[in-house]
Design a protein around this motif. Structure first.
Motif, PDB file in Angstrom:
ATOM      1  N   ASP A   3      -4.539   3.173  -2.707  1.00 34.52           N
ATOM      2  CA  ASP A   3      -5.113   2.219  -0.842  1.00 34.52           C
ATOM      3  C   ASP A   3      -6.246   2.166  -2.022  1.00 34.52           C
ATOM      4  O   ASP A   3      -7.810   3.025  -1.458  1.00 34.52           O
ATOM      5  CB  ASP A   3      -5.212   3.866   0.323  1.00 34.52           C
ATOM      6  CG  ASP A   3      -5.691   2.906   1.112  1.00 34.52           C
ATOM      7  OD1 ASP A   3      -6.091   1.261   0.705  1.00 34.52           O
ATOM      8  OD2 ASP A   3      -5.880   3.824   2.692  1.00 34.52           O
ATOM      9  N   ARG A  14      -3.076   8.500   7.023  1.00 29.64           N
ATOM     10  CA  ARG A  14      -4.393   9.191   6.802  1.00 29.64           C
ATOM     11  C   ARG A  14      -5.003   9.256   8.619  1.00 29.64           C
ATOM     12  O   ARG A  14      -6.204   9.909   8.364  1.00 29.64           O
ATOM     13  CB  ARG A  14      -4.776   8.099   6.357  1.00 29.64           C
ATOM     14  CG  ARG A  14      -5.300   8.573   5.434  1.00 29.64           C
ATOM     15  CD  ARG A  14      -6.469   7.909   3.544  1.00 29.64           C
ATOM     16  NE  ARG A  14      -7.732   8.278   4.544  1.00 29.64           N
ATOM     17  CZ  ARG A  14      -7.921   9.207   4.778  1.00 29.64           C
ATOM     18  NH1 ARG A  14      -7.586  10.333   3.690  1.00 29.64           N
ATOM     19  NH2 ARG A  14      -9.463   9.417   4.547  1.00 29.64           N
ATOM     20  N   ASP A  55      -3.183   3.049   9.139  1.00 28.71           N
ATOM     21  CA  ASP A  55      -2.658   4.261   8.712  1.00 28.71           C
ATOM     22  C   ASP A  55      -2.170   5.081   9.096  1.00 28.71           C
ATOM     23  O   ASP A  55      -2.983   6.363   9.485  1.00 28.71           O
ATOM     24  CB  ASP A  55      -3.708   4.081   7.480  1.00 28.71           C
ATOM     25  CG  ASP A  55      -3.612   4.767   6.504  1.00 28.71           C
ATOM     26  OD1 ASP A  55      -2.647   5.412   6.695  1.00 28.71           O
ATOM     27  OD2 ASP A  55      -4.905   5.253   5.616  1.00 28.71           O
ATOM     28  N   HIS A  66      -8.688   0.046  -0.539  1.00 27.19           N
ATOM     29  CA  HIS A  66      -9.447   0.169   0.568  1.00 27.19           C
ATOM     30  C   HIS A  66      -9.570   0.890   1.614  1.00 27.19           C
ATOM     31  O   HIS A  66     -10.646   0.806   2.770  1.00 27.19           O
ATOM     32  CB  HIS A  66      -9.162  -1.006   1.725  1.00 27.19           C
ATOM     33  CG  HIS A  66      -8.004  -2.138   1.128  1.00 27.19           C
ATOM     34  ND1 HIS A  66      -8.025  -3.558   0.480  1.00 27.19           N
ATOM     35  CD2 HIS A  66      -6.433  -2.138   0.944  1.00 27.19           C
ATOM     36  CE1 HIS A  66      -7.919  -4.420  -0.242  1.00 27.19           C
ATOM     37  NE2 HIS A  66      -6.650  -3.557   0.720  1.00 27.19           N
ATOM     38  N   LEU A  67     -10.331   2.007   0.871  1.00 27.56           N
ATOM     39  CA  LEU A  67     -10.409   3.134   1.272  1.00 27.56           C
ATOM     40  C   LEU A  67     -11.929   3.404   1.684  1.00 27.56           C
ATOM     41  O   LEU A  67     -12.603   3.760   2.221  1.00 27.56           O
ATOM     42  CB  LEU A  67      -9.900   4.173   0.375  1.00 27.56           C
ATOM     43  CG  LEU A  67      -8.871   5.454   0.428  1.00 27.56           C
ATOM     44  CD1 LEU A  67      -8.999   6.863  -0.674  1.00 27.56           C
ATOM     45  CD2 LEU A  67      -8.511   6.572   1.832  1.00 27.56           C
ATOM     46  N   ALA A 119      -5.732  -5.836   3.455  1.00 26.65           N
ATOM     47  CA  ALA A 119      -4.717  -5.704   2.509  1.00 26.65           C
ATOM     48  C   ALA A 119      -3.982  -7.417   3.397  1.00 26.65           C
ATOM     49  O   ALA A 119      -3.479  -7.722   2.317  1.00 26.65           O
ATOM     50  CB  ALA A 119      -3.675  -4.346   3.476  1.00 26.65           C
ATOM     51  N   LYS A 153      -9.388  -1.789   7.212  1.00 26.45           N
ATOM     52  CA  LYS A 153      -8.107  -1.914   6.423  1.00 26.45           C
ATOM     53  C   LYS A 153      -6.547  -2.874   6.163  1.00 26.45           C
ATOM     54  O   LYS A 153      -6.572  -2.874   4.991  1.00 26.45           O
ATOM     55  CB  LYS A 153      -7.440  -0.252   5.695  1.00 26.45           C
ATOM     56  CG  LYS A 153      -8.711   0.548   5.396  1.00 26.45           C
ATOM     57  CD  LYS A 153      -8.564   2.110   4.588  1.00 26.45           C
ATOM     58  CE  LYS A 153      -7.112   3.154   5.327  1.00 26.45           C
ATOM     59  NZ  LYS A 153      -6.891   4.111   5.108  1.00 26.45           N
ATOM     60  N   ILE A 196       0.957  -1.311  -0.229  1.00 24.22           N
ATOM     61  CA  ILE A 196      -0.049   0.503   0.118  1.00 24.22           C
ATOM     62  C   ILE A 196       0.863   1.662  -0.053  1.00 24.22           C
ATOM     63  O   ILE A 196       1.700   1.449   0.409  1.00 24.22           O
ATOM     64  CB  ILE A 196      -0.604  -0.074   1.020  1.00 24.22           C
ATOM     65  CG1 ILE A 196      -1.533  -1.183   1.482  1.00 24.22           C
ATOM     66  CG2 ILE A 196      -1.872   1.202   1.280  1.00 24.22           C
ATOM     67  CD1 ILE A 196      -2.392  -1.545   0.243  1.00 24.22           C
ATOM     68  N   TYR A 218      -0.129  -0.213   7.669  1.00 25.05           N
ATOM     69  CA  TYR A 218      -0.327  -0.076   6.918  1.00 25.05           C
ATOM     70  C   TYR A 218       0.611   0.156   5.337  1.00 25.05           C
ATOM     71  O   TYR A 218       0.366  -1.270   4.894  1.00 25.05           O
ATOM     72  CB  TYR A 218      -1.199   0.653   6.518  1.00 25.05           C
ATOM     73  CG  TYR A 218      -2.840   0.590   5.429  1.00 25.05           C
ATOM     74  CD1 TYR A 218      -3.115  -0.626   5.465  1.00 25.05           C
ATOM     75  CD2 TYR A 218      -2.433   1.671   4.505  1.00 25.05           C
ATOM     76  CE1 TYR A 218      -4.345  -1.082   4.572  1.00 25.05           C
ATOM     77  CE2 TYR A 218      -3.915   1.039   4.209  1.00 25.05           C
ATOM     78  CZ  TYR A 218      -4.126   0.082   3.847  1.00 25.05           C
ATOM     79  OH  TYR A 218      -5.855  -0.246   2.433  1.00 25.05           O
ATOM     80  N   HIS A 219       0.982   0.914   5.973  1.00 27.11           N
ATOM     81  CA  HIS A 219       2.203   0.696   4.104  1.00 27.11           C
ATOM     82  C   HIS A 219       3.612   0.430   4.511  1.00 27.11           C
ATOM     83  O   HIS A 219       4.356   0.152   4.175  1.00 27.11           O
ATOM     84  CB  HIS A 219       2.925   2.489   4.862  1.00 27.11           C
ATOM     85  CG  HIS A 219       1.699   3.288   3.873  1.00 27.11           C
ATOM     86  ND1 HIS A 219       1.092   3.870   5.422  1.00 27.11           N
ATOM     87  CD2 HIS A 219       0.412   3.770   3.081  1.00 27.11           C
ATOM     88  CE1 HIS A 219      -0.373   4.566   5.131  1.00 27.11           C
ATOM     89  NE2 HIS A 219       0.000   4.494   3.915  1.00 27.11           N
TER      90      HIS A 219
END
Length: 705
Positions: A19, A597, A594, A21-22, A662, A658, A14, A628-629
């Motif tokens: 992204d 965000r 995340d 899964h927003l 992922a 999310k 991601i 997440y990243h």
């Protein structure tokens, strides 16, 4: 179970620009909730078996136990208590007298039944507290209360005026105060005036989602007509105001919270605000005629220097005129930190921690208006984690003391400091003791230390079989859960493990609690060591404890799990993505994940002081701890359970949703469970709490045994 580290050279799954899964951030969207229900069903199909049902029943029995200690607050002649049990899952607000409270079966006078109110309103109301106004004159009844209730456990709530004489809410049509649902506050000034802050109206909230303006609201006028008292800028955090009603020392105080660790305190005098001239990272409290200053970093004030973590007192009038004598009552050292301060009319009671062990000291003022103090160690025969609270800081030298540790249920003591005033000693008596909730036979709690990557000595507690935890033990490794938090200067102190003891340790599991940097165990410096770009220090500390558990023979990698919630969910998210080789299973609860965000979601912007601002160049260091990243194609991850709540309006449920989506796209061993109510605590009733805890512990049992 993963046994290989993340490939740090592999591209991330991601990116901020991509992204997929927003859509899962749409909290109550039909598609998102369909996704949630499908995963709940899948998780329960895996976890809900005969052992789960037995586990849930035993946990519910603990949470509903009628012989718990009722926590109380004294207002006038009554002790007030909020109580839940099997018959009243949403709770009762009730009161009794001290004389009755001393008995095994106090006679409780029920003021408000939240279950009946919820049924009448068609809303699951969750208790957020009450404030009771002291009568203006001796002999008048304690009549006026403000009660805050949350829909389903969210942070947003309503506040309504309640009449303690009629036992009814005061209708706004009849002049009753009522704050509309939202984030904010309301508190008494007098019987006809309150301070109120709401999130209603255009430009009413900061980027953190909290009220920008606190107002003075008079009975009989519309809320929209309430006069502004103090405001903050849109990018600050929140504005608040309050009234101190101590007879002879009445004051009105405003606070501009600029960020999580920075604020301005102002004295309200008529229509004027007078700022208390200290740096914004100094916490300011007021007691009678005194300022209490608690700096987070080194402080230079009126030509004197004080280290961060100190407690310094000064006369208010003298300080505001620039001529105060500053008196330090506590100065920290490398192993000692100030955890709490409680005030009685003549004493300041300090709860101090040394290597995560509590002690209590009293500082007795020689005379009113004097800058001379006498220090006394008090309650030296009360051990464990100690919580001290004044019974009535306006009038009484009495204090409540609660004590507990990992294996000892809580005890409530009533202490009296009046003997200290003439050179004698304090006294205390045990009013209540909670019964044991699990069989602790053969169990012990020990403290050990691990060494982090940079050489820092990191304490942690181990609770489990005395045979296993003895030095040079050959008892063999056991399934172990490692818990941590590591943020916001919150200390992980020993507390009675009622549910964990029953669900995990009673059957042979080991539980560990890591006191990693980012917490407050060694004062504000321990916290600052893992702030912003230094956040990875917290994760290195936690990983060091995990390794120590394995190298000392307590457990093995396949038998070791980690668990954390909220900021602790960010911690265990980083264990999953950065240290997967250290764990056989990972539990991530109501998490931040995340970090690109997070500041755009709900209350996230208020935590930029802790993590950084991803809209600036801070993202360059923040990406290194944004789980997440950090997910990668081809990554190997241990079994993971993520939990959250639809009604959590503090940490957005989109983080957990999310991350799950992922992980599913990678084919990882992941399951997800979301409570449709519950707020940031994850559950809105004992029934929901039992379900959540059973989901977590059944997952751990299946993975580690």
């Amino acid at each position: 179970m993963a046994v290989t580290s993340r490939n740090r050279s592999a591209p991330p799954l991601i990116t901020p620009e991509h992204d997929p899964h927003l859509w899962l951030e749409d909290v109550t969207g039909e598609d998102a909730l369909s996704w949630v229900r499908a995963r709940n069903a899948r998780a329960e199909a895996e976890l809900v078996d005969e052992e789960f049902i037995e586990l849930e029943s035993s946990i519910r029995e603990i949470l509903d136990a009628s012989d718990r200690i009722p926590g109380v607050s004294r207002r006038g002649e009554h002790l007030y208590n909020y109580w839940t049990d099997a018959e009243h899952p949403q709770g009762l607000w009730r009161r009794t007298t001290l004389e009755s409270y001393r008995t095994e079966a106090p006679e409780w006078d029920v003021l408000l039944d939240l279950d009946a109110l919820s049924a009448a309103d068609g809303v699951t109301w969750v208790w957020h507290g009450a404030t009771v106004l002291r009568p203006a004159a001796e002999g008048e009844p304690w009549r006026h209360a403000l009660i805050s209730l949350s829909r389903g456990g969210s942070d947003a709530d309503i506040t309504r005026e309640f009449d303690l004489v009629t036992r009814e809410f005061v209708d706004p049509v009849d002049g009753g105060f009522s704050k509309p649902e939202g984030k904010g506050s309301m508190s008494w000034i007098d019987a006809d005036t309150v301070y109120v802050a709401t999130d209603q109206g255009e430009d009413a909230v900061t980027t953190s989602g909290y009220p920008r303006t606190a107002r003075r609201w008079r009975r009989g006028t519309r809320l929209e007509e309430a006069e502004p008292v103090v405001s903050v800028e849109p990018d600050h955090m929140v504005a608040a105001a309050g009234h101190i009603s101590t007879p002879g020392f009445e004051r009105d105080v405003a606070v501009r919270v600029l960020g999580f660790y920075d604020s301005e305190t102002l004295l309200i005098e008529g229509d004027e605000l007078h700022r208390v001239e200290v740096p914004t990272d100094v916490r300011v409290s007021i007691h009678r005629d005194l300022f209490l200053f608690m700096p987070r970093t080194e402080l230079t004030l009126l030509g004197q220097d004080f280290p961060g973590g100190s407690l310094v007192v000064a006369d208010i009038e003298d300080f505001m005129s620039g001529e105060a004598e500053l008196t330090p009552l506590f100065l920290p050292d490398a192993s000692t930190s100030l955890q709490d301060v409680t005030a009685t009319p003549s004493c300041l009671v300090l709860t101090v921690m040394e290597d995560v062990v509590h002690r209590v000291e009293a500082h007795v003022r020689i005379s009113e208006g004097s800058s001379a103090w006498r220090r006394e160690d008090i309650f030296t025969d009360v051990t464990g984690t100690l919580s001290v609270a004044a019974v009535d800081p306006r009038e009484s030298e009495e204090v409540w003391i609660t004590s507990e540790d990992h294996l000892s249920p809580s005890a409530l003591h009533l202490g009296d400091l009046s003997g200290l005033l003439d050179g004698g000693r304090e006294t205390h008596e045990v009013l209540k003791r909670a019964p044991e909730r699990f069989d602790a036979t053969g169990l012990t709690s020990v403290q050990r230390f691990a060494t982090s990557d940079d050489g820092t000595r990191v304490p942690y507690f181990l609770i489990g079989s005395a045979e296993l935890l003895a030095e040079s033990s050959e008892a063999g490794p056991r399934p172990t859960v490692l818990y941590g938090y590591g943020g916001f200067e919150i200390s992980m102190t020993p507390g009675y493990l009622a549910v964990i003891g029953k669900a995990w340790m009673e059957s042979g599991g080991v539980y560990a609690v890591a006191n990693i940097r980012g917490g407050g165990e060694y004062g504000p410096g321990w916290h600052r060591a893992a702030l912003r770009e230094n956040r990875p220090r917290a994760y290195e500390d936690f990983a060091a404890v995990a390794r120590h558990l394995v190298t000392t023979g307590v457990t093995t990698v396949p038998q070791l799990a980690c668990r954390g919630g909220s900021n602790g969910g960010l911690l265990t998210g980083n264990m999953l993505t950065q240290y997967p080789e250290l764990f056989g299973a990972v539990v991530i609860q109501v998490p931040l994940l995340d970090m690109r965000r997070f500041a755009d979601l709900l209350a996230g912007a208020s935590w930029r002081a802790e993590y950084g601002d991803p809209e600036t160049e801070d993202w360059e260091f923040m990406r290194s701890f944004s789980p997440y990243h950090l997910l990668q194609e081809g990554g190997s991850y241990p079994a993971v359970l993520l939990t959250t709540s639809t009604r959590d309006d503090r940490v957005h449920p989109g983080h957990a949703r999310k991350m799950t989506a992922a992980l599913e796209s990678l084919g990882a061993d992941v399951r997800y469970w979301e409570n449709i109510e519950g707020g940031h605590g994850g559950a809105a009733s004992p029934e929901q709490q039992a379900r959540l805890n059973s989901v977590i512990h059944r997952f751990l049992q299946q993975q580690l045994r």
